[in-house]
Design a protein around this motif. Structure first.
Motif, short mmCIF file in Angstrom:
data_model
loop_
_atom_site.label_atom_id
_atom_site.label_comp_id
_atom_site.label_asym_id
_atom_site.label_seq_id
_atom_site.Cartn_x
_atom_site.Cartn_y
_atom_site.Cartn_z
N ALA A 45 40.28 52.99 22.16
CA ALA A 45 41.26 51.98 22.56
C ALA A 45 41.07 51.68 24.04
CB ALA A 45 42.68 52.50 22.31
N PRO A 46 41.51 50.51 24.50
CA PRO A 46 41.38 50.18 25.92
C PRO A 46 42.00 51.24 26.83
CG PRO A 46 41.96 48.21 24.69
CD PRO A 46 42.04 49.36 23.73
N SER A 47 43.15 51.78 26.45
CA SER A 47 43.77 52.82 27.28
C SER A 47 42.91 54.08 27.32
CB SER A 47 45.17 53.15 26.77
OG SER A 47 45.12 53.65 25.45
N GLY A 48 42.27 54.41 26.19
CA GLY A 48 41.37 55.57 26.16
C GLY A 48 40.14 55.34 27.01
N GLU A 49 39.64 54.12 27.00
CA GLU A 49 38.47 53.77 27.81
C GLU A 49 38.81 53.89 29.30
OE1 GLU A 49 35.36 50.05 28.23
OE2 GLU A 49 36.58 50.24 26.42
N GLU A 50 40.01 53.41 29.67
CA GLU A 50 40.45 53.53 31.07
C GLU A 50 40.60 55.00 31.47
OE1 GLU A 50 44.03 51.26 31.33
OE2 GLU A 50 43.01 49.39 30.78
N ARG A 51 41.19 55.78 30.60
CA ARG A 51 41.40 57.21 30.88
C ARG A 51 40.07 57.93 31.02
NH1 ARG A 51 45.34 61.32 29.76
NH2 ARG A 51 44.52 63.04 30.97
#
Length: 83
Positions: A45-51
């Motif tokens: 997910a985009p949030s996982g990619e950012e993290r």
């Protein structure tokens, strides 16, 4: 021989081998076909990619800091439990 019930993975592997000897990939392919279980696909997910990017950057900075420090008189490869 024990009279314990057979686990499902064992049953599926034996079923795959009934037709003759197979290599590991062939067994896996047969078991997937026999079991009929739908596959689950996962994506980042985009949030996982950012993290992940933030964590990777933090680890990179930690390595940079550690490698920039002067070496102690002990060889890093022979450090004892006091590290």
């Amino acid at each position: 021989m024990m009279n314990r019930s057979m686990q499902e993975p064992t049953f599926l592997i034996l079923t795959a081998l009934v037709g003759g000897p197979q290599h590991g990939y062939g067994i896996i392919t047969d078991v997937l076909r026999i079991s009929g279980e739908p596959r689950r696909y996962y994506r980042l997910a985009p949030s996982g990619e950012e993290r992940l990017a933030a964590e990777t950057e933090q680890l990179r900075r930690n390595v940079e800091t550690a490698t920039a420090r002067p070496r102690s008189r002990l060889d890093l490869g022979t450090m004892g439990s006091g590290a």
